[in-house]
Write an enzyme that holds these catalytic residues in place. Sequence first.
Site, short mmCIF file in Angstrom:
data_model
loop_
_atom_site.label_atom_id
_atom_site.label_comp_id
_atom_site.label_asym_id
_atom_site.label_seq_id
_atom_site.Cartn_x
_atom_site.Cartn_y
_atom_site.Cartn_z
N ASP A 123 -0.11 -7.13 -10.53
CA ASP A 123 -1.19 -6.83 -11.45
C ASP A 123 -1.67 -5.40 -11.24
O ASP A 123 -1.74 -4.59 -12.17
CB ASP A 123 -2.33 -7.83 -11.21
CG ASP A 123 -3.37 -7.80 -12.32
OD1 ASP A 123 -3.19 -7.04 -13.27
OD2 ASP A 123 -4.36 -8.54 -12.22
N ASP A 153 0.84 -1.22 0.00
CA ASP A 153 0.00 0.00 0.00
C ASP A 153 0.87 1.26 0.00
O ASP A 153 0.55 2.25 -0.65
CB ASP A 153 -1.00 0.00 1.17
CG ASP A 153 -0.40 -0.55 2.45
OD1 ASP A 153 -0.94 -1.49 3.00
OD2 ASP A 153 0.65 -0.03 2.86
#
Length: 415
Positions: free
Chosen positions: A305, A281
């Site tokens: 991804d 994050d």
Amino acid sequence: MSALETLTPPKEGQRIEINNGRLTVPNQPIIPFIEGDGTGPDIWRASQRIFDAAVRLAYGGKRRVVWFEVYAGEKANKSFGSWLPEDTLRAFQHYVIGIKGPLTTPVGGGFRSLNVALRQLLDLYACVRPVRWFEGVPSPVKHPEWVDVVIFRENSEDIYVGLEHPSQSPEAKKLIEFVRKEFGWKVRDDAGVGLKPMSPFGTKRLVRKALRYAIEHRRKSVTIVHKGNIMKYTEGAFREWGYELAREEFGGQTVTWDDVQKQHGGKVPAGKILIQDYIADVTFQHLLTRPKDFDVIATGNLNGDYLSDAVAAQVGGIGMAPGGNISDHHAVFEATHGTAPKYAGLDKVNPGSLTLSGVMMLEQLGWNEAADTIIKGMEKTFKQKVVTYDLARLMDGAKEVKTSEFATAVIDNMA
Ligand code: NAP
């Protein structure tokens, strides 16, 4: 796999071979390609002209790619009654390196995805996505020139392997009952469930590839991106195994962030590659706010991804992001966007993603002069604000051109 059954290989050219763990690339390698569905033929035609012109310019006729068309998707279905003929897989396996345009995913089940089939057959365990900015290309961030990263995404493990069962299915219920009884895990009765396998083998070969790339391309750092603060034995272990691999196999060439602080006064010693890790994050935040901190990134399947697309958006988005799926030797390069069917046959869309995938392919062949020639042509073309519709609509003073005209401009600018 056996020899080709329905396709006839080109009479000229030779096969790329793998000898003693290295590629032997002839001067006229046969390279299988799939032009793709929808806008695929438009961007393939444009890109192929650019590839051929660059190779000609770089090697003056000494080298040449011998293209070999193979089929998948709608064209294959029309001609061979199959979305994915076996010969296509055989060709990619036999000729080692290949390239493809985007393919339609038929609605409904019962077909095999080419990407999945190739990934499994050739064990293409690394999805490699270089992301850089070209001057002149519109971007949503203030300093797109600070973005220059290469993401190595693990392709064969993680939550993406499809080991999952739907909510309420007998299999899900059985699995829930098993983990409840054996491990005391609390899972809701009606949950859908999936498995997230991540192994030292899978992690280490991916990080090895990222580190080798960093060394060969004189990059500054390799960042291991993970979510190990939450998933300790998968994501956290990915981090541990990554560091372990760096220590065991690249100890002389790498230095950790810790060692830089403790032993080198906060400066990376000359000639060493910094190996560091970031929580996923925070990576998303910092790639936006301080992208200069990142160079080569090694990460798992799911993180990779999301990250690849997010960072691609910072430098001009979907029409521009190239990709390659790579094993130890085999590689398939591809446009990362879809078929954009509403523009099919209009000679309109941006060929950049496929063209830059071809640049990666030329680098894989060791034909760096041809790869650099294309980059030079593209850089100059963007600076002149000669672009396709997708970029023109975001730019002031752009000259909007067709796909084929963009290719011509790139070729003219390569000399
Ligand atoms: P898409 O084909 O990627 O197109 C979505 C939008 O992205 C387009 O409408 C266009 O936006 C923009 N775009 C895509 N390619 C572009 C290019 N070369 N130049 C400029 N803009 C481009 O996604 P989709 O419509 O969701 O998917 C269509 C088909 O492609 C589906 O069958 C899907 O399964 C398949 N697909 C294949 C692959 C693959 O083979 N690798 C990957 C993804 C999807 P604007 O209209 O706003 O200009």
